[in-house]
Scaffold this motif. Structure first.
Motif, mmCIF file in Angstrom:
data_model
loop_
_atom_site.group_PDB
_atom_site.id
_atom_site.type_symbol
_atom_site.label_atom_id
_atom_site.label_comp_id
_atom_site.label_asym_id
_atom_site.label_seq_id
_atom_site.Cartn_x
_atom_site.Cartn_y
_atom_site.Cartn_z
ATOM 1 N N TRP A 67 0.921 -21.333 -14.391
ATOM 2 C CA TRP A 67 0.630 -20.610 -13.157
ATOM 3 C C TRP A 67 1.603 -19.444 -12.962
ATOM 4 C CZ3 TRP A 67 -0.513 -25.572 -14.034
ATOM 5 C CH2 TRP A 67 -1.777 -26.022 -13.647
ATOM 6 N N VAL A 68 2.850 -19.626 -13.379
ATOM 7 C CA VAL A 68 3.802 -18.513 -13.335
ATOM 8 C C VAL A 68 3.370 -17.414 -14.302
ATOM 9 C CG1 VAL A 68 6.206 -17.844 -13.701
ATOM 10 C CG2 VAL A 68 5.675 -20.034 -12.627
ATOM 11 N N GLY A 69 2.903 -17.802 -15.477
ATOM 12 C CA GLY A 69 2.391 -16.811 -16.422
ATOM 13 C C GLY A 69 1.172 -16.084 -15.903
ATOM 14 N N ALA A 70 0.349 -16.777 -15.097
ATOM 15 C CA ALA A 70 -0.805 -16.111 -14.492
ATOM 16 C C ALA A 70 -0.373 -15.042 -13.495
ATOM 17 C CB ALA A 70 -1.699 -17.139 -13.818
ATOM 18 N N VAL A 71 0.701 -15.299 -12.770
ATOM 19 C CA VAL A 71 1.239 -14.287 -11.854
ATOM 20 C C VAL A 71 1.740 -13.077 -12.641
ATOM 21 C CG1 VAL A 71 3.039 -13.816 -10.152
ATOM 22 C CG2 VAL A 71 1.810 -15.993 -10.094
ATOM 23 N N VAL A 72 2.400 -13.349 -13.753
ATOM 24 C CA VAL A 72 2.886 -12.257 -14.603
ATOM 25 C C VAL A 72 1.724 -11.392 -15.085
ATOM 26 C CG1 VAL A 72 4.005 -11.733 -16.802
ATOM 27 C CG2 VAL A 72 4.946 -13.505 -15.327
ATOM 28 N N GLY A 73 0.625 -12.009 -15.472
ATOM 29 C CA GLY A 73 -0.524 -11.244 -15.942
ATOM 30 C C GLY A 73 -1.257 -10.501 -14.854
ATOM 31 N N ALA A 74 -1.092 -10.924 -13.596
ATOM 32 C CA ALA A 74 -1.795 -10.268 -12.489
ATOM 33 C C ALA A 74 -1.049 -9.055 -11.951
ATOM 34 C CB ALA A 74 -2.023 -11.270 -11.356
ATOM 35 N N ILE A 75 0.202 -8.877 -12.304
ATOM 36 C CA ILE A 75 0.995 -7.773 -11.745
ATOM 37 C C ILE A 75 0.656 -6.417 -12.367
ATOM 38 C CG2 ILE A 75 3.355 -6.864 -11.597
ATOM 39 C CD1 ILE A 75 4.315 -9.624 -10.921
ATOM 40 N N PRO A 76 0.379 -6.283 -13.682
ATOM 41 C CA PRO A 76 0.117 -4.950 -14.245
ATOM 42 C C PRO A 76 -0.981 -4.143 -13.554
ATOM 43 C CG PRO A 76 0.544 -6.486 -16.007
ATOM 44 C CD PRO A 76 0.517 -7.288 -14.753
ATOM 45 N N PRO A 77 -2.162 -4.704 -13.206
ATOM 46 C CA PRO A 77 -3.137 -3.860 -12.474
ATOM 47 C C PRO A 77 -2.636 -3.443 -11.101
ATOM 48 C CG PRO A 77 -3.893 -6.134 -12.586
ATOM 49 C CD PRO A 77 -2.734 -6.018 -13.518
ATOM 50 N N LEU A 78 -1.830 -4.291 -10.480
ATOM 51 C CA LEU A 78 -1.228 -3.908 -9.204
ATOM 52 C C LEU A 78 -0.241 -2.760 -9.404
ATOM 53 C CD1 LEU A 78 -1.469 -4.992 -6.288
ATOM 54 C CD2 LEU A 78 0.603 -6.323 -6.719
ATOM 55 N N LEU A 79 0.480 -2.800 -10.522
ATOM 56 C CA LEU A 79 1.405 -1.709 -10.865
ATOM 57 C C LEU A 79 0.650 -0.398 -11.023
ATOM 58 C CD1 LEU A 79 4.224 -1.993 -13.521
ATOM 59 C CD2 LEU A 79 2.733 -0.022 -13.510
ATOM 60 N N GLY A 80 -0.487 -0.454 -11.740
ATOM 61 C CA GLY A 80 -1.262 0.770 -11.918
ATOM 62 C C GLY A 80 -1.795 1.323 -10.613
ATOM 63 N N TRP A 81 -2.264 0.439 -9.715
ATOM 64 C CA TRP A 81 -2.753 0.896 -8.411
ATOM 65 C C TRP A 81 -1.643 1.581 -7.616
ATOM 66 C CZ3 TRP A 81 -7.603 0.072 -5.859
ATOM 67 C CH2 TRP A 81 -7.603 0.420 -4.510
ATOM 68 N N VAL A 82 -0.462 0.972 -7.610
ATOM 69 C CA VAL A 82 0.670 1.542 -6.867
ATOM 70 C C VAL A 82 1.091 2.876 -7.467
ATOM 71 C CG1 VAL A 82 3.107 1.176 -6.345
ATOM 72 C CG2 VAL A 82 1.471 -0.665 -5.981
ATOM 73 N N ALA A 83 1.053 2.969 -8.799
ATOM 74 C CA ALA A 83 1.428 4.230 -9.445
ATOM 75 C C ALA A 83 0.496 5.363 -9.054
ATOM 76 C CB ALA A 83 1.435 4.050 -10.957
ATOM 77 N N ALA A 84 -0.777 5.040 -8.800
ATOM 78 C CA ALA A 84 -1.745 6.081 -8.440
ATOM 79 C C ALA A 84 -1.746 6.379 -6.951
ATOM 80 C CB ALA A 84 -3.146 5.664 -8.888
ATOM 81 N N SER A 85 -1.677 5.322 -6.118
ATOM 82 C CA SER A 85 -1.833 5.520 -4.673
ATOM 83 C C SER A 85 -0.526 5.475 -3.902
ATOM 84 C CB SER A 85 -2.769 4.448 -4.110
ATOM 85 O OG SER A 85 -2.210 3.154 -4.271
ATOM 86 N N THR A 86 0.564 5.069 -4.544
ATOM 87 C CA THR A 86 1.905 4.975 -3.940
ATOM 88 C C THR A 86 1.981 3.964 -2.803
ATOM 89 O OG1 THR A 86 1.580 6.740 -2.311
ATOM 90 C CG2 THR A 86 2.338 7.401 -4.510
ATOM 91 N N GLU A 87 0.984 3.069 -2.674
ATOM 92 C CA GLU A 87 1.034 2.061 -1.617
ATOM 93 C C GLU A 87 0.143 0.885 -1.995
ATOM 94 O OE1 GLU A 87 -0.438 3.760 1.954
ATOM 95 O OE2 GLU A 87 -2.501 3.974 1.224
ATOM 96 N N LEU A 88 0.354 -0.238 -1.317
ATOM 97 C CA LEU A 88 -0.458 -1.437 -1.519
ATOM 98 C C LEU A 88 -1.492 -1.550 -0.399
ATOM 99 C CD1 LEU A 88 2.250 -4.064 -2.527
ATOM 100 C CD2 LEU A 88 0.511 -3.071 -4.002
ATOM 101 N N SER A 89 -2.662 -2.061 -0.755
ATOM 102 C CA SER A 89 -3.710 -2.285 0.229
ATOM 103 C C SER A 89 -4.511 -3.506 -0.195
ATOM 104 C CB SER A 89 -4.613 -1.050 0.357
ATOM 105 O OG SER A 89 -5.255 -0.782 -0.875
#
Length: 432
Positions: free
Chosen positions: A213-235
């Protein structure tokens, strides 16, 4: 015997005296032609010898240079192969693909290609660093498993210190690139994911089955990283692809752990499937997470992330994966586990392709860019007005230049008719 030897020696001397001139009886001038002839005959042989020596030296230098070039190319190829395996390039490419998909989803009407490339490059470097550190910490465990014993560290092709230096340098460079070209939040997510993978998930694999389950969290962060890099915020819209990746990894890794139970057991890892010899619990856990993914397509449409077609396509894809998990539940066996594993490999790229194909521009970023452009236009207009006012004030403050003398006409007078002489013409003011 001695007489015969002396007779032969005297005969040899007599013959030499007849053939060669005696320096005692001949002058130096008479011997000069003979010496010059000898020098002339020996000069070509010395030049030829020097030429041969130079050619041999040049050939040896060429061989040495080619040998050095060959050794350098061999070393680059050797270490490049080691770095490729340490980075787990195919797994890192999957991480980069999810990060790039997140960047495109978080973009507005126009996708910044330069920013996308920098985000993917930084993510690739950080992922390579995390995978290398994972192998550095698990070198003894990898040496016990057939699947991993040929990796660079267990096979001794590279030292752990060298691998650690490679991981540190490439991880720091990737984080710095993200901070420089995107924003600090994206760089922070990358650094935290590296720490979570290398220093939390990796030791947990030998302690408790919660590591999945910890590894699943690790795998879920990269798309969130890409979204933040483009939009500069979380939603809230940014959580669709990370949620899909989180739930997708559970059946994917459960099937893999079930298929490689003996190998993981030999390596000393604690997996959920070890306490489940029949495979029933592992199969039910996989099925439950597949069911969690069913509403994601509808949520993506309701939240304005994609068009309505994606909700239908995502539901059909998830339904196919769920059927595979259901077959694993009904008959837990390596055959059904392998079928579910391959189905999960097909599901993820199809899901991300549907997201990108039916995506709608990020309205928040589009609205923010519109406001920014409008504000820039207003500020530009204000600056332009200020500049015009400054110019007007400068013109108003300029002193009025009054001619102190009337216009000048030139004429010539004697005795120098060729020189111009000023003649003052009175102006109207003076005439008045």
């Amino acid at each position: 015997m001695w007489r015969g030897g002396s007779t032969a020696a005297s005969a040899a001397r007599a013959l030499r005296s007849r053939l060669l001139p005696d320096p005692i009886h001949y002058t130096a001038t008479s011997l000069a032609p003979i010496a010059s002839a000898r020098a002339a005959s020996s000069a070509p042989s010395a030049a030829a010898a020097n030429t041969v020596v130079e050619e041999a030296a040049a050939a040896a230098a060429a061989v040495s240079v080619s040998h050095q070039a060959g050794s350098v190319s061999d070393a680059l190829r050797y270490y490049g192969r080691c770095y490729w395996e340490l980075s787990k390039a195919r797994l890192s490419a999957l991480v980069v693909a999810t990060s790039g998909a997140g960047y495109v989803l978080g973009s507005g009407n126009i996708v910044d290609i330069a920013g996308l490339c920098c985000t993917c490059t930084g993510t690739m470097m950080v992922a390579a660093s995390a995978n290398t550190l994972n192998q550095v910490f698990e070198v003894k465990n990898d040496a016990k498993m057939k699947r991993t014993m040929r990796r660079p560290l267990p096979s001794g092709r590279i030292s752990p210190a060298h691998a650690a230096m490679w991981a540190t340098s490439v991880g720091a460079a990737g984080t710095a690139l993200l901070a420089w070209k995107t924003n600090g939040l994206a760089a922070g997510l990358a650094a935290s994911n590296l720490v979570l993978y290398a220093f939390v998930y990796t030791p947990l694999k030998q302690i408790h089955p919660v590591n999945t389950w910890v590894g699943a969290v690790v795998g879920a962060i990269p798309p969130l990283l890409g979204w933040v890099a483009a939009s500069t915020e979380l939603s809230l819209n940014a959580m669709i692809l990370p949620a899909a990746l989180y739930y997708w990894q559970i059946p994917h890794f459960m099937a893999l752990a079930y298929l490689c139970r003996n190998d993981y057991l030999a390596g000393g890892y604690r997996m959920f499937s070890f306490a489940d010899p029949t495979g029933k619990r592992t199969a039910w856990l996989s099925l439950r997470n597949c069911l969690y993914m069913l509403p994601l397509g509808l949520l993506a449409y309701n939240w304005g992330l994609t068009s309505e077609w994606f909700s239908l396509e995502a539901s059909l894809l998830t339904l196919g994966l769920t059927i595979g998990a259901l077959s694993f539940v009904l008959e837990p066996s390596p055959k059904t586990a392998r079928r579910m594993f391959y189905g999960s490999l097909l599901y993820l790229p199809a899901f991300m392709a549907g997201l990108l194909l039916h995506r709608l521009p990020n309205e928040e970023k589009t609205h923010r860019l519109a406001e920014k452009s409008e504000l820039d236009g207003v500020l530009y207009g204000v600056d332009l007005q200020d500049e015009e006012r400054a110019i007007q004030k400068g013109e108003d403050r300029k002193p009025c230049r009054v001619q102190s003398r009337p216009p000048v006409a030139y004429a010539s007078v004697a005795p120098f008719p060729f020189l111009p002489v000023p003649i003052y013409v009175p102006s109207q003011a003076h005439e008045l």
